[in-house]
Design an enzyme around this catalytic site. Structure first.
Site, PDB file in Angstrom:
ATOM      1  N   PHE A  25      48.880  -2.052  68.569  1.00  0.00           N
ATOM      2  CA  PHE A  25      49.278  -2.636  67.285  1.00  0.00           C
ATOM      3  C   PHE A  25      49.173  -4.165  67.304  1.00  0.00           C
ATOM      4  O   PHE A  25      48.897  -4.778  66.291  1.00  0.00           O
ATOM      5  CB  PHE A  25      50.695  -2.200  66.904  1.00  0.00           C
ATOM      6  CG  PHE A  25      50.787  -0.740  66.556  1.00  0.00           C
ATOM      7  CD1 PHE A  25      49.848  -0.155  65.709  1.00  0.00           C
ATOM      8  CD2 PHE A  25      51.804   0.053  67.050  1.00  0.00           C
ATOM      9  CE1 PHE A  25      49.910   1.187  65.383  1.00  0.00           C
ATOM     10  CE2 PHE A  25      51.884   1.400  66.728  1.00  0.00           C
ATOM     11  CZ  PHE A  25      50.931   1.966  65.891  1.00  0.00           C
ATOM     12  N   HIS A 141      56.677  -1.276  69.756  1.00  0.00           N
ATOM     13  CA  HIS A 141      56.113  -1.956  68.586  1.00  0.00           C
ATOM     14  C   HIS A 141      56.333  -1.019  67.401  1.00  0.00           C
ATOM     15  O   HIS A 141      55.582  -0.060  67.202  1.00  0.00           O
ATOM     16  CB  HIS A 141      54.625  -2.267  68.796  1.00  0.00           C
ATOM     17  CG  HIS A 141      54.083  -3.259  67.817  1.00  0.00           C
ATOM     18  ND1 HIS A 141      53.171  -4.236  68.166  1.00  0.00           N
ATOM     19  CD2 HIS A 141      54.334  -3.434  66.488  1.00  0.00           C
ATOM     20  CE1 HIS A 141      52.873  -4.965  67.095  1.00  0.00           C
ATOM     21  NE2 HIS A 141      53.560  -4.492  66.069  1.00  0.00           N
ATOM     22  N   LEU A 142      57.366  -1.319  66.659  1.00  0.00           N
ATOM     23  CA  LEU A 142      57.791  -0.437  65.572  1.00  0.00           C
ATOM     24  C   LEU A 142      56.668  -0.173  64.571  1.00  0.00           C
ATOM     25  O   LEU A 142      55.869  -1.062  64.283  1.00  0.00           O
ATOM     26  CB  LEU A 142      58.983  -1.085  64.853  1.00  0.00           C
ATOM     27  CG  LEU A 142      59.568  -0.335  63.657  1.00  0.00           C
ATOM     28  CD1 LEU A 142      61.073  -0.419  63.678  1.00  0.00           C
ATOM     29  CD2 LEU A 142      59.026  -0.879  62.344  1.00  0.00           C
ATOM     30  N   HIS A 143      56.594   1.040  64.055  1.00  0.00           N
ATOM     31  CA  HIS A 143      55.633   1.380  63.004  1.00  0.00           C
ATOM     32  C   HIS A 143      56.180   2.525  62.165  1.00  0.00           C
ATOM     33  O   HIS A 143      56.838   3.420  62.679  1.00  0.00           O
ATOM     34  CB  HIS A 143      54.272   1.733  63.605  1.00  0.00           C
ATOM     35  CG  HIS A 143      54.333   2.713  64.741  1.00  0.00           C
ATOM     36  ND1 HIS A 143      54.808   2.363  65.994  1.00  0.00           N
ATOM     37  CD2 HIS A 143      53.984   4.015  64.820  1.00  0.00           C
ATOM     38  CE1 HIS A 143      54.740   3.427  66.795  1.00  0.00           C
ATOM     39  NE2 HIS A 143      54.244   4.443  66.101  1.00  0.00           N
ATOM     40  N   VAL A 144      55.901   2.455  60.872  1.00  0.00           N
ATOM     41  CA  VAL A 144      56.363   3.484  59.931  1.00  0.00           C
ATOM     42  C   VAL A 144      55.199   4.433  59.655  1.00  0.00           C
ATOM     43  O   VAL A 144      54.155   4.017  59.170  1.00  0.00           O
ATOM     44  CB  VAL A 144      56.818   2.851  58.600  1.00  0.00           C
ATOM     45  CG1 VAL A 144      57.338   3.918  57.646  1.00  0.00           C
ATOM     46  CG2 VAL A 144      57.871   1.778  58.838  1.00  0.00           C
TER      47      VAL A 144
END
Ligand SMILES: [Zn+2]
Length: 200
Positions: A25, A141-144
């Protein structure tokens, strides 16, 4: 259920030992990632599958905001599986700035609208997996995720006997979705989105 022709899934399945050397990301936020069909994945015989960042290509990116972006999932669960991702390597909501929180939700809203327009799904799963135990594929690594769903999940896939053909080509998904995201970004700038939200 048997699966036919899914090169990106093949890449995923064979990528068990190493994985990307850096955060995928972060790479995407800096310059894009090539599709496997464009030489973005090495063959297993070349020492393992690995994605190669390419600053000149934004093959998977659908739209960029100020502090986040929307990207197609390289290993889609369904056609139109997208992710909303902050540019910064931030592990959770707790570490998000106010601007990041706001834009993450704005782009998630745009993604919901775009998927509804482009694919007319019966439903959409929207979710965040934090940590390995929760099923996160990329850690820290945050992701929606947004995954369009159909009754029986057979739309856009040909079902012949017990064989299911997997989601449409990612280039095709990008072609469908990009213009919608562009339009929504313009509406956001002009204030048009507020009028649309009122109608809904
Ligand atoms: Zn990262």
């Amino acid at each position: 259920m048997e699966r036919l022709w899914a090169p990106w899934r093949f890449a995923y399945v064979t990528n068990v030992s190493g994985g990307p050397p850096e955060c995928i990301f972060c790479q995407a936020s800096e310059g894009g990632v090539r599709l496997p069909s464009e030489g973005g994945v090495r063959l297993p015989s070349e020492g393992g599958v690995r994605l190669q960042p390419d600053p000149s290509r934004d093959a998977l990116i659908l739209v960029r905001g100020r502090v986040s972006y929307v990207i197609l999932n390289l290993y889609p669960y369904n056609s139109g599986h997208v992710m909303v991702v902050p540019n910064r390597h931030a592990p959770n909501l707790a570490s998000m700035s106010a601007e990041e929180q706001a834009e993450l939700m704005t782009l998630t809203r745009h993604a919901e609208i775009a998927l509804t327009e482009a694919y007319a799904p019966n439903g959409i799963n929207i979710g965040i997996n934090l940590g390995k135990s929760a099923g996160a594929g990329v850690l820290d690594h945050l992701h929606v995720h947004l995954v369009p769903r159909w009754n029986g999940d057979t739309n856009f896939m040909t079902v012949v006997g017990n064989v299911r053909v997997l989601p449409e080509d990612l280039g095709e998904s990008a072609k469908r979705l990009r213009p919608i995201f562009e339009r929504l970004a313009n509406e956001e700038k002009t204030g048009e989105h507020a009028k649309i939200a009122e109608k809904i």
